[in-house]
Design a protein around this motif. Structure first.
Motif, PDB file in Angstrom:
ATOM      1  N   PRO A 304       0.829  -1.219   0.000  1.00 39.39           N
ATOM      2  CA  PRO A 304       0.000   0.000   0.000  1.00 39.39           C
ATOM      3  C   PRO A 304       0.860   1.264   0.000  1.00 39.39           C
ATOM      4  CG  PRO A 304      -0.817  -1.580   1.600  1.00 39.39           C
ATOM      5  CD  PRO A 304       0.489  -2.120   1.116  1.00 39.39           C
ATOM      6  N   LEU A 305       0.306   2.313  -0.522  1.00 38.82           N
ATOM      7  CA  LEU A 305       1.021   3.581  -0.623  1.00 38.82           C
ATOM      8  C   LEU A 305       1.595   4.006   0.731  1.00 38.82           C
ATOM      9  CD1 LEU A 305       1.593   5.526  -2.913  1.00 38.82           C
ATOM     10  CD2 LEU A 305      -0.471   6.801  -2.272  1.00 38.82           C
ATOM     11  N   ASP A 306       0.793   3.897   1.770  1.00 37.07           N
ATOM     12  CA  ASP A 306       1.264   4.225   3.120  1.00 37.07           C
ATOM     13  C   ASP A 306       0.435   3.428   4.120  1.00 37.07           C
ATOM     14  OD1 ASP A 306       2.178   5.284   5.482  1.00 37.07           O
ATOM     15  OD2 ASP A 306       1.655   7.360   5.030  1.00 37.07           O
ATOM     16  N   GLU A 307       1.068   2.441   4.724  1.00 37.06           N
ATOM     17  CA  GLU A 307       0.350   1.574   5.667  1.00 37.06           C
ATOM     18  C   GLU A 307      -0.242   2.352   6.837  1.00 37.06           C
ATOM     19  OE1 GLU A 307       3.267   1.031   4.384  1.00 37.06           O
ATOM     20  OE2 GLU A 307       3.396  -1.022   3.594  1.00 37.06           O
ATOM     21  N   MET A 308       0.372   3.488   7.187  1.00 41.62           N
ATOM     22  CA  MET A 308      -0.116   4.305   8.293  1.00 41.62           C
ATOM     23  C   MET A 308      -1.026   5.437   7.826  1.00 41.62           C
ATOM     24  SD  MET A 308       3.271   4.727  10.695  1.00 41.62           S
ATOM     25  CE  MET A 308       2.384   5.896  11.742  1.00 41.62           C
ATOM     26  N   GLY A 309      -1.258   5.544   6.533  1.00 43.64           N
ATOM     27  CA  GLY A 309      -2.015   6.662   5.989  1.00 43.64           C
ATOM     28  C   GLY A 309      -3.467   6.677   6.402  1.00 43.64           C
ATOM     29  N   THR A 310      -4.084   7.847   6.341  1.00 40.42           N
ATOM     30  CA  THR A 310      -5.458   8.017   6.813  1.00 40.42           C
ATOM     31  C   THR A 310      -6.480   8.169   5.693  1.00 40.42           C
ATOM     32  OG1 THR A 310      -5.147  10.407   6.943  1.00 40.42           O
ATOM     33  CG2 THR A 310      -4.643   9.131   8.928  1.00 40.42           C
ATOM     34  N   THR A 311      -6.031   8.277   4.433  1.00 39.47           N
ATOM     35  CA  THR A 311      -6.963   8.513   3.334  1.00 39.47           C
ATOM     36  C   THR A 311      -7.156   7.248   2.501  1.00 39.47           C
ATOM     37  OG1 THR A 311      -5.312   9.200   1.701  1.00 39.47           O
ATOM     38  CG2 THR A 311      -6.123  10.893   3.212  1.00 39.47           C
ATOM     39  N   PHE A 312      -8.188   7.233   1.672  1.00 36.38           N
ATOM     40  CA  PHE A 312      -8.484   6.050   0.872  1.00 36.38           C
ATOM     41  C   PHE A 312      -7.374   5.730  -0.113  1.00 36.38           C
ATOM     42  CE2 PHE A 312      -9.836   9.261  -2.120  1.00 36.38           C
ATOM     43  CZ  PHE A 312      -9.710   8.689  -3.372  1.00 36.38           C
ATOM     44  N   VAL A 313      -6.645   6.749  -0.593  1.00 36.39           N
ATOM     45  CA  VAL A 313      -5.592   6.475  -1.576  1.00 36.39           C
ATOM     46  C   VAL A 313      -4.467   5.653  -0.955  1.00 36.39           C
ATOM     47  CG1 VAL A 313      -6.107   8.568  -2.897  1.00 36.39           C
ATOM     48  CG2 VAL A 313      -4.304   8.637  -1.154  1.00 36.39           C
ATOM     49  N   ASP A 314      -4.247   5.824   0.341  1.00 40.71           N
ATOM     50  CA  ASP A 314      -3.176   5.093   1.014  1.00 40.71           C
ATOM     51  C   ASP A 314      -3.477   3.595   1.066  1.00 40.71           C
ATOM     52  OD1 ASP A 314      -1.611   7.428   1.788  1.00 40.71           O
ATOM     53  OD2 ASP A 314      -3.277   7.882   3.121  1.00 40.71           O
ATOM     54  N   ARG A 315      -4.744   3.261   1.125  1.00 38.05           N
ATOM     55  CA  ARG A 315      -5.152   1.857   1.205  1.00 38.05           C
ATOM     56  C   ARG A 315      -5.384   1.235  -0.168  1.00 38.05           C
ATOM     57  NH1 ARG A 315      -8.276   4.751   4.767  1.00 38.05           N
ATOM     58  NH2 ARG A 315     -10.073   4.716   3.363  1.00 38.05           N
ATOM     59  N   GLU A 316      -5.913   2.001  -1.100  1.00 33.93           N
ATOM     60  CA  GLU A 316      -6.389   1.432  -2.359  1.00 33.93           C
ATOM     61  C   GLU A 316      -5.347   1.358  -3.468  1.00 33.93           C
ATOM     62  OE1 GLU A 316     -10.063   3.032  -3.721  1.00 33.93           O
ATOM     63  OE2 GLU A 316     -11.084   2.750  -1.794  1.00 33.93           O
ATOM     64  N   TYR A 317      -4.260   2.121  -3.341  1.00 35.59           N
ATOM     65  CA  TYR A 317      -3.262   2.152  -4.401  1.00 35.59           C
ATOM     66  C   TYR A 317      -1.896   1.716  -3.879  1.00 35.59           C
ATOM     67  CZ  TYR A 317      -6.863   5.000  -6.624  1.00 35.59           C
ATOM     68  OH  TYR A 317      -8.047   5.456  -7.146  1.00 35.59           O
ATOM     69  N   SER A 318      -1.151   1.057  -4.744  1.00 38.88           N
ATOM     70  CA  SER A 318       0.189   0.601  -4.369  1.00 38.88           C
ATOM     71  C   SER A 318       1.240   1.607  -4.828  1.00 38.88           C
ATOM     72  CB  SER A 318       0.479  -0.756  -5.008  1.00 38.88           C
ATOM     73  OG  SER A 318       0.625  -0.621  -6.421  1.00 38.88           O
ATOM     74  N   LYS A 319       2.429   1.453  -4.258  1.00 35.44           N
ATOM     75  CA  LYS A 319       3.545   2.295  -4.682  1.00 35.44           C
ATOM     76  C   LYS A 319       3.872   2.063  -6.154  1.00 35.44           C
ATOM     77  CE  LYS A 319       5.655   2.295  -0.054  1.00 35.44           C
ATOM     78  NZ  LYS A 319       4.765   1.311   0.618  1.00 35.44           N
ATOM     79  N   ALA A 320       3.798   0.811  -6.576  1.00 32.63           N
ATOM     80  CA  ALA A 320       4.098   0.490  -7.979  1.00 32.63           C
ATOM     81  C   ALA A 320       3.103   1.168  -8.921  1.00 32.63           C
ATOM     82  CB  ALA A 320       4.072  -1.025  -8.184  1.00 32.63           C
ATOM     83  N   TYR A 321       1.827   1.161  -8.530  1.00 30.66           N
ATOM     84  CA  TYR A 321       0.824   1.781  -9.391  1.00 30.66           C
ATOM     85  C   TYR A 321       1.032   3.290  -9.474  1.00 30.66           C
ATOM     86  CZ  TYR A 321      -3.685   3.272 -11.252  1.00 30.66           C
ATOM     87  OH  TYR A 321      -4.670   3.854 -12.011  1.00 30.66           O
ATOM     88  N   LEU A 322       1.319   3.914  -8.337  1.00 28.57           N
ATOM     89  CA  LEU A 322       1.521   5.359  -8.361  1.00 28.57           C
ATOM     90  C   LEU A 322       2.770   5.719  -9.165  1.00 28.57           C
ATOM     91  CD1 LEU A 322       0.564   8.132  -7.526  1.00 28.57           C
ATOM     92  CD2 LEU A 322       1.849   7.897  -5.390  1.00 28.57           C
TER      93      LEU A 322
END
Length: 376
Positions: A304-322
């Motif tokens: 995940p983009l940020d395991e500690m993140g608070t927004t939906f993008v942190d959970r729904e998107y990967s670093k590779a995808y971004l």
């Protein structure tokens, strides 16, 4: 406006408070996303409300004056209605933007004559008409018109500029008393401390601003290129003088580390374009350091983009995808990064508030500064 100070940290000067306005409660310390031209760049108001969830955002008088122009905002019923935002708004008076137009402006005692960066048309900002413009824009908190000095700045110039800012402040206050609210809610007025990086000037300016008796006070003329230790030194000097029972706003600051260190010095409010601007360049702020998502190392990282993140993008998107989105120059990548960064900044100030109230802010702050000062 009503400011309530709930707790001050024992080992620092960090404060947890709340500001009550006609558009709701602002819990401090707070970071204000920058919505320069009635838009936080790349973010829908729905995402802003539901994911980033700030109590207040910032608009800019200079940019809104040039477009859509004040007459359009007046017809719309003010900036809140124009942009569909029912929470608090603060407007910068335009002093910083005029400063940044150094090649296209002329400063006199009357005010500042400048050329539009859009079409080259000539305009004049004075303390009086800037107050009138901000009345029409209709922000909950409006700023005094000041001169933002550059860095480095000659002492004598900084002194002359500071005194002119003080004279402009008196004119702002006099004109506001003659200018009623434009809409069915109140506006609060913040003057701005100047004085460059000279402690004696900063003390003198802070005393003048404190004696104005405004509902809140701001610190300007910093984060313009000076070293971080100068920023902290000037903030400390000013916060020792500004009244404790009024909110303190440090304008245009800064990195996550800057924000935590200045919270520790007694600042309550912040704004900066850094989280959105850096996001558009692929730089992501996290609790464990900064990520350059364009780096090849993220190409096959499907976490995940940020395991500690608070927004939906942190959970729904990967670093590779971004990383792929940035490599493909897809604007969605910039939007995802922007939501992440703003979400992180809001998490940071809210976690700071929790720590102040819990009594362990200093220890947490020192640990976070070390963690965030890394390139991942």
């Amino acid at each position: 406006m009503k400011f309530t100070l709930h707790k001050t940290d024992v080992l620092s000067k960090a404060r947890a408070g709340s500001i009550e306005t006609d558009h709701g409660t602002i819990q401090t310390p707070i970071f204000m996303p920058v919505g320069t031209v009635a838009s936080v760049k790349g973010v829908h108001q729905k995402e802003l409300r539901e994911e980033i969830d700030p109590d207040i955002i910032l608009g800019n008088t200079y940019h809104l004056f040039l477009r859509p122009k004040t007459q359009i905002l007046k017809q719309a019923g003010g900036l809140h209605k124009f942009m569909g935002w029912d929470r608090n708004i603060l407007t910068d008076s335009g002093g910083y933007q005029v400063y940044s137009l150094s090649a296209n402006r002329k400063i006199k005692e009357e005010g500042v004559k400048f050329k539009s960066h859009i079409d080259g048309s000539t305009h004049m900002f004075t303390p009086e008409n800037v107050m009138e413009i901000q009345r029409v824009i209709g922000a909950d908190i409006i700023m005094a018109f000041d001169e933002c000095t550059p860095y480095p700045c000659d002492y004598n110039y900084a002194k002359r500029s500071m005194h002119m800012t003080h004279r402009w402040l008196d004119r702002c206050i006099d004109h506001l008393e003659k200018t009623p609210f434009e809409y069915d809610y109140a506006q609060s007025f913040f003057p701005i401390v100047q004085g460059s990086t000279y402690k004696d000037l900063r003390r003198q300016s802070a005393e003048y601003i404190a004696n104005a008796g405004a509902e809140g006070n701001a610190i300007g003329g910093l984060s313009v290129g000076e070293p971080a230790d100068e920023l902290y030194a000037m903030t400390e000097v000013v916060c020792e003088i500004l009244p404790e029972d009024k909110p303190r706003y440090l304008m245009g600051v800064g990195t996550p580390i800057n924000i935590l260190e200045n919270i520790a010095l007694g600042v309550d409010m912040f704004d900066c374009v850094m989280p959105t601007r850096n996001a558009r360049n692929g730089m992501l702020f996290t609790a464990h350091g900064t990520i350059n998502i364009k780096n090849k190392k993220w190409e096959d990282d499907f976490s995940p983009l940020d395991e500690m993140g608070t927004t939906f993008v942190d959970r729904e998107y990967s670093k590779a995808y971004l990383r792929h989105l940035f490599a493909a120059n897809e604007y969605l990548g910039k939007q995802i990064a922007t939501i992440h960064n703003l979400g992180f900044y809001l998490w940071l100030v809210r976690e700071a508030r929790k720590r102040i109230l819990a009594g362990d802010f200093r220890e947490w702050k020192d640990r976070m500064v070390k963690q965030m000062d890394k390139r991942l």
